[in-house]
Each structure stands twice: as structure tokens, then as C-alpha cells.
Design an enzyme around this catalytic site. Structure first.
Site, PDB file in Angstrom:
ATOM      1  CG  HIS A  90      -5.086   5.232   3.948  1.00  0.00           C
ATOM      2  ND1 HIS A  90      -4.484   4.642   2.872  1.00  0.00           N
ATOM      3  CD2 HIS A  90      -4.080   5.763   4.694  1.00  0.00           C
ATOM      4  CE1 HIS A  90      -3.170   4.814   2.949  1.00  0.00           C
ATOM      5  NE2 HIS A  90      -2.903   5.491   4.050  1.00  0.00           N
ATOM      6  CD  GLU A 126      -0.046   7.123   5.648  1.00  0.00           C
ATOM      7  OE1 GLU A 126       1.096   7.182   6.135  1.00  0.00           O
ATOM      8  OE2 GLU A 126      -0.617   6.042   5.391  1.00  0.00           O
ATOM      9  CB  CYS A 181      -9.353   4.762  -0.107  1.00  0.00           C
ATOM     10  SG  CYS A 181      -7.761   5.211   0.628  1.00  0.00           S
ATOM     11  CB  CYS A 211      -3.129   0.364  -2.445  1.00  0.00           C
ATOM     12  SG  CYS A 211      -3.190   2.056  -3.040  1.00  0.00           S
ATOM     13  CG  ASP A 249      -1.856   1.201   1.274  1.00  0.00           C
ATOM     14  OD1 ASP A 249      -2.418   1.540   0.209  1.00  0.00           O
ATOM     15  OD2 ASP A 249      -2.027   1.820   2.338  1.00  0.00           O
ATOM     16  CB  SER A 250       0.295   4.766  -0.753  1.00  0.00           C
ATOM     17  OG  SER A 250      -0.905   4.939  -0.006  1.00  0.00           O
TER      18      SER A 250
HETATM   19  N1  DGL Z   1      -4.820   3.188   0.526  1.00  0.00           N
HETATM   20  C1  DGL Z   1      -4.875   3.645  -0.813  1.00  0.00           C
HETATM   21  C2  DGL Z   1      -6.120   3.131  -1.546  1.00  0.00           C
HETATM   22  O1  DGL Z   1      -6.658   2.116  -1.180  1.00  0.00           O
HETATM   23  C3  DGL Z   1      -4.612   5.051  -1.214  1.00  0.00           C
HETATM   24  C4  DGL Z   1      -4.042   6.084  -0.392  1.00  0.00           C
HETATM   25  C5  DGL Z   1      -3.248   7.084  -1.217  1.00  0.00           C
HETATM   26  O2  DGL Z   1      -3.824   8.014  -1.802  1.00  0.00           O
HETATM   27  O3  DGL Z   1      -2.049   6.902  -1.248  1.00  0.00           O
HETATM   28  O4  DGL Z   1      -6.541   3.703  -2.506  1.00  0.00           O
END
Ligand code: DGL
Length: 258
Positions: free
Chosen positions: A181, A147, A179, A73, A10-11
Site C-alpha cells: 500500500h 483504503e 507494505c 502483500c 493482496d488485502s
Molecule cells: N498491502 C499489505 C502489505 O503489503 C498489507 C495491508 C494490510 O494491513 O492489510 O503488507
């Protein structure tokens, strides 16, 4: 049978929500999780930039000998089609399992995702083909707050409320956390869409991963608890602080260059 680890990427910390479901479903497997925090957020970058980042992280995981890679992600999943043309490793993104789950028992679905995921149209295509009404809502603004550790704060609660309140009375029956997150904002989101079903990526993705590993005879033969290794492209200390909220058992955290 195969005892190689499973790579998860993931990011940042969002994919840890998925990782936890994978561990629950497949407790004997070893996992290598990469948080590409140096390049977070992905969701406000161009498709070319995202693809390049996914390429670097997935190459790292392939070189580590992973038998499967879970792209935990949504944004990265949208820009990972190049990975389908290789046969070195099984690749599973979060979008198909999540959209398939959301399609069940729904009419009008709110899609909460990053700007890049919404712009890619990947979810909308699947949901519209299943004759669902889709309300796409760009929520990249949540990623940076998460984050930074703004999770259960009043700031986070009002950020979510103010961003989503105009969709409150639109008869939305299901909400996709598009997402990874956003699992960390699940309570805040449920407060806005009080009667809607919230669909997360973790569980459906873990069911699909188990199916793929079984089908390819790649399950880990070990009967002991698997190990979890966390890697970050930024600072190990930062990730160590961030993961405290997850109640996650892991071996160690290390900084890597991909
Ligand atoms: N967790 C990521 C997702 O599922 C994205 C977060 C980011 O923008 O880096 O899309």
C-alpha cells in the site's frame, strides 16, 4: 509454454502497485487480481488469522487454474510458508525480491511495514544476515487511510510526516516500502527521508516472476496484450472507485466469495 493466468493477491489495493509492474514486465500474460477488502487490514490481525485468509484466497486462485500466484502483500507473504509444501503452482512472495534489492548499496535501512510484518521478523532476519542496520517502523495506521482514499490529501501528508518525523535525522540511506500500500505514499515518505533511496516491491518482484516463468517454461505463448480481471471480497463498486487512481486497463470487476 502455458497460457493460464497468473494470480495476484493482496488485502486491498496495495498489490495493484505490484500488478502494474508485473503487467509492464510481462504484457502478454493474463492476470487475476484478488483484493480481500472484506478482511482488510491484514496487518493488525494475528498470524493464525492471516494464514487462514491467505489459504482461502490462494485456494481460490489455484481453483481458477492459475499457473503462478504472486502474493503482492508483505503481511500475507510472512504467513504463507504452508504454500511452499505444494507443487500445483509457483508461489512468489514480495519479501525476498524486495529485501534483495534493498541490500544493494545500503548501510542503514528503515523498514516501513504493517505491525504483523514487523512482528514476524521475516525482513529483519534477511537484512541482519546481510549485516545491515535495520530500523523497523510499524505503519499499519497508513493502510486504513489509503483504503479510504486519503492519498494525496493534506491529511495523508501530515499523517506520514507526524508518524515518521522522529526518524528523520538518523542517517537512514534506504527505506523499504514493506507494505505494498505504501507505494501510494511514496512522495510523502520521500519528503521525510529526503536523501534516502526508496525501495518498492513491484520491480524486483516482476524480475523474479519472469525468471521463474522462464525457468519452468511457463511463459504465455500469446503475442497479444494480456487481460486483467479484478476480483474483490467486498463491493465491486468500491474497488471500481479505488482503482481509478492507478490508470489500469482491466476487463471487469466482480465480487467473489472465497
Ligand atoms: N498491502 C499489505 C502489505 O503489503 C498489507 C495491508 C494490510 O494491513 O492489510 O503488507
Amino acid at each position: 509454454m502455458n497460457s493460464s493466468p497468473i494470480g495476484v493477491m493482496d488485502s486491498g489495493i496495495g498489490g495493484i502497485n505490484v500488478l502494474k509492474s508485473l503487467i509492464e514486465k510481462l504484457p502478454n500474460e493474463d492476470f487475476i487480481y484478488v483484493a480481500d477488502t472484506l478482511n482488510c487490514p491484514y496487518g493488525t490481525k494475528s498470524p493464525e488469522e492471516i494464514e487462514n485468509l491467505v489459504r482461502r484466497v490462494s485456494n481460490y486462485l489455484i481453483n481458477k487454474g492459475c499457473k503462478a500466484i504472486v502474493i503482492a502483500c508483505n503481511t500475507a507473504t510472512c504467513h504463507s510458508s504452508f504454500l511452499l509444501n505444494q507443487d500445483k503452482v509457483i508461489v512468489l512472495g514480495v519479501i525476498n525480491p524486495t529485501a534483495t534489492e534493498a541490500i544493494k548499496n545500503s548501510k542503514k535501512i528503515a523498514l516501513l511495514a504493517t505491525n504483523a510484518t514487523i512482528d514476524s521478523g521475516v525482513y529483519q532476519e534477511i537484512l541482519l544476515n546481510a549485516n545491515k542496520e535495520v530500523v523497523p517502523i510499524k505503519c499499519s495506521v497508513f493502510v486504513e487511510a489509503i483504503e479510504k482514499g486519503e492519498i494525496n490529501s493534506e491529511y495523508a501528508r501530515s499523517l506520514v510526516f507526524n508518524h515518521l518525523k522522529s526518524y528523520q535525522n538518523q542517517n537512514i540511506d534506504s527505506v523499504i516500502l514493506g507494505c505494498t500500500h505504501f507505494d501510494l505514499y511514496k512522495n510523502h515518505i520521500q519528503e521525510v527521508f529526503k536523501n534516502a533511496r526508496i525501495v518498492s516491491s513491484g520491480k524486483p518482484t516482476s524480475i523474479e516472476l519472469e525468471r521463474l516463468l522462464k525457468k519452468n517454461n511457463l511463459l504465455n505463448p500469446k503475442t497479444t496484450k494480456g487481460k486483467v480481471y479484478l476480483k474483490t471480497t467486498l463491493a465491486a463498486n468500491l474497488l471500481k472507485e479505488q482503482v481509478k487512481i492507478f490508470d489500469l486497463d482491466y476487463e471487469f470487476i466482480e465480487k467473489i466469495i472465497v
